[in-house]
Design an enzyme around this catalytic site. Structure first.
Site, PDB file in Angstrom:
ATOM      1  N   ASP A  21       0.826  -1.211   0.000  1.00 44.98           N
ATOM      2  CA  ASP A  21       0.000   0.000   0.000  1.00 44.98           C
ATOM      3  C   ASP A  21       0.865   1.269   0.000  1.00 44.98           C
ATOM      4  O   ASP A  21       1.954   1.268   0.564  1.00 44.98           O
ATOM      5  CB  ASP A  21      -0.898  -0.026   1.251  1.00 44.98           C
ATOM      6  CG  ASP A  21      -2.076   0.923   1.131  1.00 44.98           C
ATOM      7  OD1 ASP A  21      -2.269   1.509   0.043  1.00 44.98           O
ATOM      8  OD2 ASP A  21      -2.808   1.079   2.121  1.00 44.98           O
ATOM      9  N   GLY A  22       0.350   2.305  -0.618  1.00 44.24           N
ATOM     10  CA  GLY A  22       1.017   3.616  -0.545  1.00 44.24           C
ATOM     11  C   GLY A  22       1.654   4.077  -1.845  1.00 44.24           C
ATOM     12  O   GLY A  22       2.330   5.108  -1.865  1.00 44.24           O
ATOM     13  N   GLY A  24       0.210   5.325  -4.483  1.00 43.03           N
ATOM     14  CA  GLY A  24      -0.399   6.591  -4.916  1.00 43.03           C
ATOM     15  C   GLY A  24       0.161   7.766  -4.124  1.00 43.03           C
ATOM     16  O   GLY A  24       0.515   8.807  -4.691  1.00 43.03           O
ATOM     17  N   ARG A  34      -0.017   8.580 -10.533  1.00 41.61           N
ATOM     18  CA  ARG A  34      -0.119   7.391  -9.660  1.00 41.61           C
ATOM     19  C   ARG A  34       0.587   6.180 -10.263  1.00 41.61           C
ATOM     20  O   ARG A  34       1.204   5.377  -9.556  1.00 41.61           O
ATOM     21  CB  ARG A  34      -1.599   7.048  -9.429  1.00 41.61           C
ATOM     22  CG  ARG A  34      -2.372   8.074  -8.641  1.00 41.61           C
ATOM     23  CD  ARG A  34      -3.834   7.658  -8.516  1.00 41.61           C
ATOM     24  NE  ARG A  34      -3.978   6.397  -7.819  1.00 41.61           N
ATOM     25  CZ  ARG A  34      -3.924   6.252  -6.490  1.00 41.61           C
ATOM     26  NH1 ARG A  34      -3.741   7.303  -5.714  1.00 41.61           N
ATOM     27  NH2 ARG A  34      -4.066   5.071  -5.944  1.00 41.61           N
ATOM     28  N   HIS A  38       3.075   2.967  -8.920  1.00 39.07           N
ATOM     29  CA  HIS A  38       2.924   1.509  -9.096  1.00 39.07           C
ATOM     30  C   HIS A  38       4.181   0.928  -9.748  1.00 39.07           C
ATOM     31  O   HIS A  38       4.625  -0.164  -9.380  1.00 39.07           O
ATOM     32  CB  HIS A  38       1.693   1.198  -9.943  1.00 39.07           C
ATOM     33  CG  HIS A  38       0.390   1.596  -9.284  1.00 39.07           C
ATOM     34  ND1 HIS A  38       0.115   1.327  -7.967  1.00 39.07           N
ATOM     35  CD2 HIS A  38      -0.716   2.240  -9.764  1.00 39.07           C
ATOM     36  CE1 HIS A  38      -1.096   1.793  -7.656  1.00 39.07           C
ATOM     37  NE2 HIS A  38      -1.615   2.354  -8.734  1.00 39.07           N
ATOM     38  N   SER A  66      -7.044  -6.022  -5.909  1.00 43.37           N
ATOM     39  CA  SER A  66      -8.133  -6.644  -5.145  1.00 43.37           C
ATOM     40  C   SER A  66      -9.419  -6.669  -5.963  1.00 43.37           C
ATOM     41  O   SER A  66      -9.540  -5.971  -6.977  1.00 43.37           O
ATOM     42  CB  SER A  66      -8.364  -5.865  -3.846  1.00 43.37           C
ATOM     43  OG  SER A  66      -9.097  -4.684  -4.130  1.00 43.37           O
ATOM     44  N   THR A  67     -10.388  -7.447  -5.478  1.00 46.25           N
ATOM     45  CA  THR A  67     -11.688  -7.518  -6.160  1.00 46.25           C
ATOM     46  C   THR A  67     -12.371  -6.145  -6.158  1.00 46.25           C
ATOM     47  O   THR A  67     -13.285  -5.915  -6.942  1.00 46.25           O
ATOM     48  CB  THR A  67     -12.611  -8.556  -5.478  1.00 46.25           C
ATOM     49  OG1 THR A  67     -12.558  -8.353  -4.052  1.00 46.25           O
ATOM     50  CG2 THR A  67     -12.189  -9.979  -5.790  1.00 46.25           C
ATOM     51  N   GLU A  68     -11.926  -5.251  -5.258  1.00 46.34           N
ATOM     52  CA  GLU A  68     -12.520  -3.903  -5.180  1.00 46.34           C
ATOM     53  C   GLU A  68     -11.773  -2.896  -6.060  1.00 46.34           C
ATOM     54  O   GLU A  68     -12.278  -1.803  -6.324  1.00 46.34           O
ATOM     55  CB  GLU A  68     -12.515  -3.389  -3.730  1.00 46.34           C
ATOM     56  CG  GLU A  68     -13.517  -4.079  -2.806  1.00 46.34           C
ATOM     57  CD  GLU A  68     -13.155  -5.509  -2.485  1.00 46.34           C
ATOM     58  OE1 GLU A  68     -11.967  -5.778  -2.220  1.00 46.34           O
ATOM     59  OE2 GLU A  68     -14.043  -6.385  -2.530  1.00 46.34           O
ATOM     60  N   LEU A 132      11.792 -20.172  -3.946  1.00 45.02           N
ATOM     61  CA  LEU A 132      10.699 -19.354  -3.403  1.00 45.02           C
ATOM     62  C   LEU A 132       9.484 -19.357  -4.345  1.00 45.02           C
ATOM     63  O   LEU A 132       9.636 -19.290  -5.568  1.00 45.02           O
ATOM     64  CB  LEU A 132      11.187 -17.920  -3.210  1.00 45.02           C
ATOM     65  CG  LEU A 132      10.143 -16.941  -2.678  1.00 45.02           C
ATOM     66  CD1 LEU A 132      10.728 -16.071  -1.576  1.00 45.02           C
ATOM     67  CD2 LEU A 132       9.585 -16.046  -3.782  1.00 45.02           C
TER      68      LEU A 132
HETATM   69  C1  FPP Z   1      -1.983   0.091  -3.363  1.00 49.59           C
HETATM   70  O1  FPP Z   1      -1.480   1.405  -3.328  1.00 49.59           O
HETATM   71  C2  FPP Z   1      -1.368  -0.635  -4.462  1.00 49.59           C
HETATM   72  C3  FPP Z   1      -2.039  -1.236  -5.494  1.00 49.59           C
HETATM   73  C4  FPP Z   1      -3.502  -1.252  -5.586  1.00 49.59           C
HETATM   74  C5  FPP Z   1      -1.325  -1.882  -6.602  1.00 49.59           C
HETATM   75  C6  FPP Z   1      -0.140  -2.722  -6.189  1.00 49.59           C
HETATM   76  C7  FPP Z   1       0.612  -3.070  -7.400  1.00 49.59           C
HETATM   77  C8  FPP Z   1       1.944  -3.004  -7.522  1.00 49.59           C
HETATM   78  C9  FPP Z   1       2.863  -2.637  -6.422  1.00 49.59           C
HETATM   79  C10 FPP Z   1       2.530  -3.339  -8.829  1.00 49.59           C
HETATM   80  C11 FPP Z   1       3.403  -4.565  -8.723  1.00 49.59           C
HETATM   81  C12 FPP Z   1       2.671  -5.803  -8.842  1.00 49.59           C
HETATM   82  C13 FPP Z   1       2.991  -6.796  -9.712  1.00 49.59           C
HETATM   83  C14 FPP Z   1       2.249  -8.053  -9.661  1.00 49.59           C
HETATM   84  C15 FPP Z   1       4.010  -6.658 -10.758  1.00 49.59           C
HETATM   85  P1  FPP Z   1      -2.478   2.618  -3.548  1.00 49.59           P
HETATM   86  O2  FPP Z   1      -2.551   2.904  -4.998  1.00 49.59           O
HETATM   87  O3  FPP Z   1      -3.803   2.309  -2.927  1.00 49.59           O
HETATM   88  O4  FPP Z   1      -1.745   3.759  -2.774  1.00 49.59           O
HETATM   89  P2  FPP Z   1      -2.429   4.972  -1.997  1.00 49.59           P
HETATM   90  O5  FPP Z   1      -3.244   4.378  -0.876  1.00 49.59           O
HETATM   91  O6  FPP Z   1      -1.266   5.759  -1.507  1.00 49.59           O
HETATM   92  O7  FPP Z   1      -3.258   5.725  -3.004  1.00 49.59           O
END
Ligand code: FPP
Length: 240
Positions: A21-22, A24, A34, A38, A66-68, A132
């Site tokens: 998380d984080g 964004g 954003r 990622h 996620s599904t959401e 792994l």
């Molecule tokens: C949540 O942060 C993150 C996500 C919803 C996407 C996670 C995906 C990756 C890290 C890409 C790598 C994955 C693979 C499989 C290659 P957020 O966007 O909700 O952040 P925020 O809460 O700060 O807005």
């Protein structure tokens, strides 16, 4: 000395699960889109996979979508799908060279067919690797996983009396994967957000303020050290 080393190895979690998380907020702090957050998150995942494998972790699951998450903007969803496709296309061979295995947990009926094909091809090509296991949770939701398990059980015509916790566990997405020992969530949020609801019933939880793109070897070490200092009772009591 040897004994101390062996004992501390015993405290390494077999399965580490991560809510990344984080991304964004990391991007926003820098005035970036954003999707760049990622993309930086992919790099953090790569580092974490390598370091976890070196530390002796056997399974690393990552909550990628996620599904959401379908509720996000079309641009962000499409961008994330492109990132997944590129990551799998580019990184499967590198992971395989290190004997890593890729697996996929989540619904398969709503993702773009090209992503499902890429994930399944990665699963297939790394099936026999014994290092792994990286479990990518994509269109994953803990509630959907339980619903899917119940559907499989009903379809098999099992008697209600035969429905047990073991039977449900056997119908989850990856029944051979041990339950997560440690669930890490980055960015200061302290909730599970529908991650590993069934298998995470007794997982240790670790929260850190670090935003996912900044997560590195030191941050993983801190999570592993926190885990190593805990006593897991799994609902029971330790003898005095
Ligand atoms: C949540 O942060 C993150 C996500 C919803 C996407 C996670 C995906 C990756 C890290 C890409 C790598 C994955 C693979 C499989 C290659 P957020 O966007 O909700 O952040 P925020 O809460 O700060 O807005």
């Amino acid at each position: 000395m040897e004994r101390v080393r062996l004992m501390s190895e015993g405290n390494i979690p077999c399965h580490v699960a991560i809510i990344m998380d984080g991304n964004g907020r990391w991007a926003k702090k820098r005035g970036l889109p954003r999707l760049l957050g990622h993309r930086k998150g992919v790099k953090a995942l790569e580092k974490t996979v390598d370091h976890a494998a070196a530390a002796g972790v056997k399974y690393l699951s990552a909550y990628a979508f996620s599904t959401e998450n379908w509720k996000r903007s079309i641009t962000e969803v499409a961008g994330l799908m492109a990132i997944f496709g590129r990551y799998i296309g580019k990184k499967t061979a590198a992971l395989k060279a290190k004997h890593g295995r890729i697996r996929f947990a989540g619904r398969r009926d709503r993702l773009p067919p090209s992503i499902v094909r890429a994930l399944e091809a990665a699963e297939e090509s790394t099936r026999d690797e014994t290092g792994l296991q990286l479990i990518l949770c994509v269109d994953y939701g803990g509630r959907a996983e339980v619903v899917d398990a119940v559907k499989k059980i009903l379809a098999s015509g099992v008697d209600a009396d035969a429905v047990t916790e073991d039977l449900l566990s056997a119908r989850m997405y990856l029944p051979d994967v041990p339950d997560p020992d440690l669930i890490i969530r980055t960015s200061g949020e302290e909730r599970l957000s529908n991650f590993w609801l069934w298998t995470g019933a007794y997982s240790e939880l670790y929260f850190t303020e670090t935003l996912w793109p900044d997560f590195d070897e030191t941050a993983l070490d801190a999570a592993l050290a926190s885990y190593a200092g805990r006593q897991r009772r799994m609902g029971g009591r330790l003898e005095a």
